[in-house]
Design a protein around this motif. Structure first.
Motif, PDB file in Angstrom:
ATOM      1  N   GLY A  82       0.817  -1.199   0.000  1.00 17.31           N
ATOM      2  CA  GLY A  82       0.000   0.000   0.000  1.00 17.31           C
ATOM      3  C   GLY A  82       0.856   1.256   0.000  1.00 17.31           C
ATOM      4  O   GLY A  82       2.070   1.212   0.265  1.00 17.31           O
ATOM      5  N   VAL A 109     -12.142  -0.691   1.040  1.00 16.06           N
ATOM      6  CA  VAL A 109     -11.540   0.018   2.178  1.00 16.06           C
ATOM      7  C   VAL A 109     -12.680   0.775   2.836  1.00 16.06           C
ATOM      8  O   VAL A 109     -13.299   1.633   2.203  1.00 16.06           O
ATOM      9  CB  VAL A 109     -10.429   0.975   1.721  1.00 16.06           C
ATOM     10  CG1 VAL A 109      -9.761   1.633   2.923  1.00 16.06           C
ATOM     11  CG2 VAL A 109      -9.396   0.240   0.870  1.00 16.06           C
ATOM     12  N   SER A 136      -1.575   4.235   8.163  1.00 10.22           N
ATOM     13  CA  SER A 136      -2.116   3.340   7.140  1.00 10.22           C
ATOM     14  C   SER A 136      -3.367   3.940   6.520  1.00 10.22           C
ATOM     15  O   SER A 136      -3.847   4.999   6.923  1.00 10.22           O
ATOM     16  CB  SER A 136      -2.468   1.984   7.767  1.00 10.22           C
ATOM     17  OG  SER A 136      -3.616   2.119   8.600  1.00 10.22           O
ATOM     18  N   TRP A 137      -3.929   3.211   5.526  1.00 15.47           N
ATOM     19  CA  TRP A 137      -5.226   3.597   4.964  1.00 15.47           C
ATOM     20  C   TRP A 137      -6.251   3.747   6.076  1.00 15.47           C
ATOM     21  O   TRP A 137      -7.118   4.610   6.025  1.00 15.47           O
ATOM     22  CB  TRP A 137      -5.727   2.523   4.010  1.00 15.47           C
ATOM     23  CG  TRP A 137      -4.976   2.378   2.738  1.00 15.47           C
ATOM     24  CD1 TRP A 137      -4.098   3.272   2.184  1.00 15.47           C
ATOM     25  CD2 TRP A 137      -5.051   1.279   1.830  1.00 15.47           C
ATOM     26  NE1 TRP A 137      -3.628   2.793   0.999  1.00 15.47           N
ATOM     27  CE2 TRP A 137      -4.191   1.576   0.752  1.00 15.47           C
ATOM     28  CE3 TRP A 137      -5.764   0.090   1.824  1.00 15.47           C
ATOM     29  CZ2 TRP A 137      -4.025   0.704  -0.314  1.00 15.47           C
ATOM     30  CZ3 TRP A 137      -5.601  -0.785   0.763  1.00 15.47           C
ATOM     31  CH2 TRP A 137      -4.734  -0.476  -0.296  1.00 15.47           C
ATOM     32  N   SER A 138      -6.170   2.878   7.078  1.00  9.18           N
ATOM     33  CA  SER A 138      -7.131   2.853   8.173  1.00  9.18           C
ATOM     34  C   SER A 138      -7.200   4.207   8.879  1.00  9.18           C
ATOM     35  O   SER A 138      -8.279   4.789   9.047  1.00  9.18           O
ATOM     36  CB  SER A 138      -6.728   1.744   9.158  1.00  9.18           C
ATOM     37  OG  SER A 138      -7.536   1.754  10.302  1.00  9.18           O
ATOM     38  N   LEU A 141      -8.345   7.038   6.402  1.00  9.63           N
ATOM     39  CA  LEU A 141      -9.774   7.000   6.098  1.00  9.63           C
ATOM     40  C   LEU A 141     -10.607   7.513   7.270  1.00  9.63           C
ATOM     41  O   LEU A 141     -11.509   8.347   7.088  1.00  9.63           O
ATOM     42  CB  LEU A 141     -10.200   5.575   5.736  1.00  9.63           C
ATOM     43  CG  LEU A 141     -11.700   5.374   5.512  1.00  9.63           C
ATOM     44  CD1 LEU A 141     -12.216   6.282   4.398  1.00  9.63           C
ATOM     45  CD2 LEU A 141     -12.017   3.912   5.203  1.00  9.63           C
ATOM     46  N   THR A 180     -10.889  -0.437   7.999  1.00  7.03           N
ATOM     47  CA  THR A 180     -10.087  -1.577   7.579  1.00  7.03           C
ATOM     48  C   THR A 180     -10.130  -1.761   6.071  1.00  7.03           C
ATOM     49  O   THR A 180     -10.673  -0.922   5.346  1.00  7.03           O
ATOM     50  CB  THR A 180     -10.544  -2.848   8.324  1.00  7.03           C
ATOM     51  OG1 THR A 180      -9.596  -3.899   8.120  1.00  7.03           O
ATOM     52  CG2 THR A 180     -11.925  -3.300   7.870  1.00  7.03           C
ATOM     53  N   TRP A 181      -9.569  -2.876   5.613  1.00  5.79           N
ATOM     54  CA  TRP A 181      -9.448  -3.165   4.180  1.00  5.79           C
ATOM     55  C   TRP A 181      -9.743  -4.643   3.952  1.00  5.79           C
ATOM     56  O   TRP A 181     -10.033  -5.391   4.888  1.00  5.79           O
ATOM     57  CB  TRP A 181      -8.052  -2.783   3.682  1.00  5.79           C
ATOM     58  CG  TRP A 181      -6.944  -3.332   4.544  1.00  5.79           C
ATOM     59  CD1 TRP A 181      -6.437  -4.606   4.541  1.00  5.79           C
ATOM     60  CD2 TRP A 181      -6.236  -2.629   5.573  1.00  5.79           C
ATOM     61  NE1 TRP A 181      -5.452  -4.736   5.484  1.00  5.79           N
ATOM     62  CE2 TRP A 181      -5.305  -3.545   6.128  1.00  5.79           C
ATOM     63  CE3 TRP A 181      -6.289  -1.327   6.056  1.00  5.79           C
ATOM     64  CZ2 TRP A 181      -4.437  -3.191   7.166  1.00  5.79           C
ATOM     65  CZ3 TRP A 181      -5.424  -0.986   7.086  1.00  5.79           C
ATOM     66  CH2 TRP A 181      -4.515  -1.899   7.628  1.00  5.79           C
ATOM     67  N   GLU A 182      -9.641  -5.056   2.706  1.00  8.04           N
ATOM     68  CA  GLU A 182      -9.901  -6.454   2.370  1.00  8.04           C
ATOM     69  C   GLU A 182      -8.746  -7.368   2.823  1.00  8.04           C
ATOM     70  O   GLU A 182      -7.602  -6.936   2.859  1.00  8.04           O
ATOM     71  CB  GLU A 182     -10.096  -6.609   0.851  1.00  8.04           C
ATOM     72  CG  GLU A 182     -11.313  -5.926   0.299  1.00  8.04           C
ATOM     73  CD  GLU A 182     -12.625  -6.606   0.683  1.00  8.04           C
ATOM     74  OE1 GLU A 182     -12.641  -7.430   1.632  1.00  8.04           O
ATOM     75  OE2 GLU A 182     -13.641  -6.308   0.055  1.00  8.04           O
ATOM     76  N   THR A 198     -17.259   4.079   2.686  1.00 10.41           N
ATOM     77  CA  THR A 198     -16.091   3.488   2.043  1.00 10.41           C
ATOM     78  C   THR A 198     -15.064   4.598   1.763  1.00 10.41           C
ATOM     79  O   THR A 198     -15.308   5.770   2.031  1.00 10.41           O
ATOM     80  CB  THR A 198     -16.466   2.793   0.724  1.00 10.41           C
ATOM     81  OG1 THR A 198     -16.803   3.788  -0.250  1.00 10.41           O
ATOM     82  CG2 THR A 198     -17.643   1.848   0.927  1.00 10.41           C
ATOM     83  N   ALA A 199     -13.952   4.201   1.169  1.00 12.20           N
ATOM     84  CA  ALA A 199     -12.897   5.168   0.841  1.00 12.20           C
ATOM     85  C   ALA A 199     -13.237   6.015  -0.376  1.00 12.20           C
ATOM     86  O   ALA A 199     -12.566   7.017  -0.635  1.00 12.20           O
ATOM     87  CB  ALA A 199     -11.581   4.429   0.602  1.00 12.20           C
ATOM     88  N   ALA A 205      -6.197   5.417  -1.471  1.00 12.16           N
ATOM     89  CA  ALA A 205      -5.952   3.996  -1.195  1.00 12.16           C
ATOM     90  C   ALA A 205      -5.258   3.307  -2.375  1.00 12.16           C
ATOM     91  O   ALA A 205      -5.680   2.251  -2.842  1.00 12.16           O
ATOM     92  CB  ALA A 205      -7.252   3.284  -0.839  1.00 12.16           C
TER      93      ALA A 205
END
Length: 323
Positions: A82, A109, A136-138, A141, A180-182, A198-199, A205
């Motif tokens: 990522g 995401v 992180s993306w978390s 986001l 979170t993410w997949e 969602t993102a 992301a």
């Protein structure tokens, strides 16, 4: 005649050089950092490694941060991860470059709450417990979504948990919300969780293909060939639902994940490997600016981390596929 002899000698020398180059290419090794067999599986399932003229040495990791660290120490030639970890390294002047970008359906995401939660909007998160993973993306986001809703992160009680631990905390009621993410989004939704947002429209992301400066100098053609094959594998998944199922089933068996989760995830992921363009860099800059704003890194021009010379190995996506 001397002329004919010279031509024969020249021809033999050229043939020898070509054979030597072929042997050297075949003997060469590209060390690749993958996460949970994801990219290795799709490339093997798509059959794009069948005629590989060099060796791939795969190293598997459970998250992006250790991939980034392995790149920084030079134990990998190329890694797939990522955007945040390599952008953090970029702030430190690490000897790496982004040589390709991977995008996905941003529904993968997301911010989630339990099915029976009284939380119905982002504004309802004031005073609640949220699990995120720092840097992180978390985190990006959740903070971006809260800002959009007029809620300060200081009004939310934060717990810093990895994706797996966060999922367990949500299920057990230890936290009210997770970002979170997949495959955790698909898994939690199947178990009854609700998506708050969602993102999409909030954060890029993006994922990156990252190479070390040394590998770029010494193994440019191998890196370019690897990129091309990875793109072909991702397009193979998109061509036919049966291909997506084959990929999902292979990955689930290898990682001992649930096949149904894998099939749902991969069927909607729409992962594409793309050339670097102005949008890629602009979105990376947004991520750098975000983490700089919250004090995790020092801001810098994100474009300095990208090497667009590898675009020649990649096909540009159709215009309608652009995000």
């Amino acid at each position: 005649m001397p002329g004919k002899r010279f031509k024969r000698l020249l021809g033999a020398a050229l043939l020898g050089s070509a054979l030597l180059a072929g042997v050297q290419a075949f003997a060469a090794t590209l060390v690749v950092g993958d996460q949970s067999f994801n990219n290795r599986t799709v490339m093997e399932a798509a059959g794009v490694l069948a005629d590989l003229p060099y060796t791939l040495e795969w190293k598997q990791f459970t998250a992006g941060s250790p991939v980034a660290e392995a790149l920084n120490t030079g134990s990998l030639d190329v890694g797939l991860l990522g955007d945040a970890p390599p952008l953090f390294l970029g702030a430190l002047g690490a000897p790496i470059k982004v040589i390709g970008v991977s995008t996905q359906n941003l529904d993968g995401v997301a911010i989630l709450v339990r099915k029976d939660s009284p939380i119905r909007s982002l504004a309802d998160l004031r005073g609640k417990n949220a699990a995120i993973w720092k840097g992180s993306w978390s985190q990006q986001l959740l903070f971006t979504a809260l800002e959009r809703a007029g809620v300060s992160p200081d009004e939310v009680q934060l717990r810093y948990l990895g994706a797996l631990d966060a999922a367990h905390a949500l299920e057990g009621g230890a936290v009210d919300v997770i970002a979170t993410w997949e495959p955790y989004v698909t898994q939690q939704v199947r178990n009854g969780a609700r998506i708050l947002t969602t993102a999409e429209g909030l954060i890029p992301a993006q994922s990156f293909v990252v190479a070390t400066d040394k590998a770029i100098a010494d193994k440019r053609e191998l890196l370019g060939d690897f990129l091309r094959r990875l793109q072909q594998a991702r397009e193979w998944v998109r061509q036919d639902p049966a291909n997506s199922e084959k990929y999902a089933d292979t990955w689930a068996e290898l990682t001992r994940a649930e096949r149904d989760i894998a099939r749902r995830w991969f069927s909607g992921a729409a992962i594409r490997v793309r050339p670097i363009d102005d949008q890629t860099v602009a979105e990376a800059q947004k991520t750098v600016d975000f983490f700089s704003r919250i004090g995790l890194i020092k801001g810098y021009p994100a474009g300095s981390l990208f090497d667009a010379s590898f675009n020649r190995y990649l096909q540009s996506p159709p215009a309608q596929a652009a995000r």
